[in-house]
Design a protein around this motif. Structure first.
Motif: not given
Lengths: 191, 386
Positions: A109-117, A119-129, A131-133
């Motif tokens: 989920a780490n990389w998938h969430e970075r991708e969602a952040y 391209l969509f600007g969704i912030v994932f609380d508690g994510h370790s890293d 950044r844009r991917i």
């Protein structure tokens, strides 16, 4: 387990936090309240009857025309042990959307969430890293949102000719410098 | 210990960590990939892949063209195995619309998918050898891959990006004499390509010593990072979608699911992942033998029979996955039921997840082994960046 019984098991554990269930869909899904998604993820993986050890896909979808307008994060789960699948969804507001991360449960989920952040600007609380991917670090905005408008400039370079630029170029003016020259491709038609 | 000539003592040498950038144009990064390595001498203490150099906005493009128009874009994601990409997309849209293609079209698709798998693994195994210093097997494998590309070109006119699998069918029927040509290819594959590859590369002592024992990935770690395809099977779990959730009638074919055996070191090493690819080519050839036999006896149907005039699925969404040469390729497609464009297309690419485990496996490796690790994961950057 089939989808209704998976939903039943989640409902027993989380009650009202499982907001809705769509059983008629091609692949049935349940809507989960955003604040408990991390706990639902831990439960879905650790519970012996569910054992969702594999996160197939994590995607975000933008629905500006729904009432109310919303952003969705969709989790496709699969269990290698029981060979069953399930879909979880989280509804978020379009502005300032944020949701707890599930990377502690499924590392992918780490990389998938970075991708969602990215391209969509969704912030994932508690994510370790977080950044844009895919896009450059200095990119402004989140292009897969439905209200995205292509910018005219990127770092001072013409990305897209404006109507005014097109007019000036048609009038014979030289626009831009070097490789960013803009000459309308259909100029010979007018001449 | 001092050396007056140079004016320094060994104790004075600083052992700070050094940042080393590998790429974005390094020849063995399989595309435009940059890896930031924090090294302590020869040992990698942390690795951080930077992707996105090849980002071509596939998902954004897909929202602005109609459903069949997406297929050429899918071809360009994993440009080494285009047939697998368009097949996955076609299967997803067919699932959304409830289209069932005829057995004849299914068999053609199986033949193309398996030929593509062999061609893709030829590149994977060949370039892997080349990455770590064995140049000859690469030439031999590329020579034999050409034969497959010739077959594709004969069928649909393209050698790399085919636009072959359509929603509800395929673009061209196979030409007359195709079955004979595939049989000829399989004879050469069984007699020359495969034994040559095993002798030159896989059983080569230097190659084994170079790859067995590094980059070891446990099955739990592989599942947690959603590794699929040969990368997962190299670690042991015999998970193959063609066997577990058959599509295109794969349940009617006899083939073995190859898994890493850890013959020359711990299971799940770089050698095992590559070994799975090499042996899988033989299994693909087995499927091809059965498929061409069936195609010959089968009643021919029009390959455009089920192609819809207008692809406009009802409101709904689907996540469909298929076993592409590099692993499970998943498409999440949302249809809003009003437009003829997809509302959202998300691709779960097997290379994307394979790259996301990289920093875990690279930790504590020697710099030289990083090259062997990237090659064994068999990533294509076009599919990671999309």
């Amino acid at each position: 387990m089939d989808a209704p019984s998976i939903h039943g098991r989640l409902k027993d554990r989380f009650g009202e936090k499982i907001v809705a269930f769509q059983a008629e869909a091609l692949q049935p899904w349940a809507v989960v309240a955003p604040d408990v998604i991390a706990e639902v993820a831990v439960f879905a993986k650790s519970d012996a009857a569910l054992a969702f050890d594999n996160l197939l896909c994590l995607s975000a979808v933008d629905y500006p025309k729904e009432d109310p307008p919303r952003m969705e994060v969709v989790y496709h789960l699969f269990s290698y042990e029981h060979r069953h699948k399930f879909v979880l969804k989280v509804h978020l507001p379009r502005e300032g959307a944020h949701v707890p991360t599930v990377e502690g449960t499924w590392a992918v989920a780490n990389w998938h969430e970075r991708e969602a952040y990215d391209l969509f600007g969704i912030v994932f609380d508690g994510h370790s890293d977080l950044r844009r991917i895919l896009l450059p670090d200095d990119w402004v905005g989140h292009p897969l949102r439905k209200d995205w408008v292509d910018p005219d400039f990127y770092n001072g370079m013409h990305v897209k000719p404006t109507p005014q630029m097109a007019e000036r170029a048609m009038a014979g003016e030289k626009i831009g410098v070097g490789p960013f020259d803009f000459t309308p491709p259909n100029r010979h038609v007018d001449e | 210990m001092s050396n007056p000539a140079y004016g320094w003592r060994v104790d004075d040498i600083d052992t700070d960590e050094m940042i080393l950038n590998m790429g974005p144009q390094h020849p063995s990064t399989h595309g435009v990939l940059r890896i930031e390595l924090r090294t302590d001498g020869e040992v990698v203490r942390a690795a951080r892949p930077h992707i996105g150099y090849l980002h071509r906005c596939f998902e954004k493009h897909a929202e602005s063209v109609d459903y069949p128009g997406v297929i050429p874009y899918t071809d360009r994601m994993d440009y080494v195995a285009s047939m697998g990409n368009s097949l996955g997309y076609a299967l997803a849209v067919e699932k959304l619309m409830g289209i069932e293609v005829s057995p004849y079209v299914q068999t053609i698709r199986v033949i193309m998918a398996e030929l593509q798998r062999i061609a893709s693994h030829c590149i994977a195994v060949g370039t892997y050898g080349m990455d770590i210093g064995a140049f000859t097997p690469f030439l031999h494998l590329l020579r034999d891959r050409e034969k497959i590309l010739d077959l594709f070109e004969w069928t649909c006119g393209a050698r790399l990006l085919y636009n072959y699998n359509w929603v509800g069918g395929v673009s061209h029927d196979v030409p007359d004499g195709f079955v004979k040509a595939v049989r000829q290819f399989l004879r050469e594959f069984d007699a020359i390509t495969y034994p040559e590859m095993i002798d030159l590369l896989i059983k080569n002592k230097i190659f084994i010593k170079r790859t067995a024992g590094i980059g070891v990935c446990s099955p739990e770690l592989a599942v947690s990072y959603d590794l699929t395809g040969p990368n997962l099977r190299g670690s042991g779990p015999p998970r193959d979608l063609r066997r577990d959730e058959p599509y295109l009638g794969y349940e009617n074919y006899e083939f073995d699911v190859v898994v890493g055996e850890g013959k020359f070191g711990p299971r799940g090493s770089c050698f095992d992942r590559n070994w799975v690819r090499a042996l899988e080519m033989k299994e693909s050839a087995k499927i091809l033998h059965q498929a061409v036999d069936r195609l010959e006896k089968m009643e021919h149907t029009d390959v455009h029979e089920k192609v819809p005039k207008r692809v406009k699925p009802a409101k709904g969404e689907v996540y469909a996955r298929s076993e592409a040469p590099r692993g499970q390729l998943g498409y999440y497609i949302v249809a809003d039921g009003t437009g003829i464009n997809p509302y959202r297309v998300k691709v779960k690419s097997p290379c994307f997840t394979a790259m996301s485990i990289f920093h875990v496996l690279a930790n504590g490796m020697y710099i030289a082994d990083i090259i062997a690790l990237i090659g064994s994961l068999d990533v294509v950057l076009g599919e990671i960046d999309r």
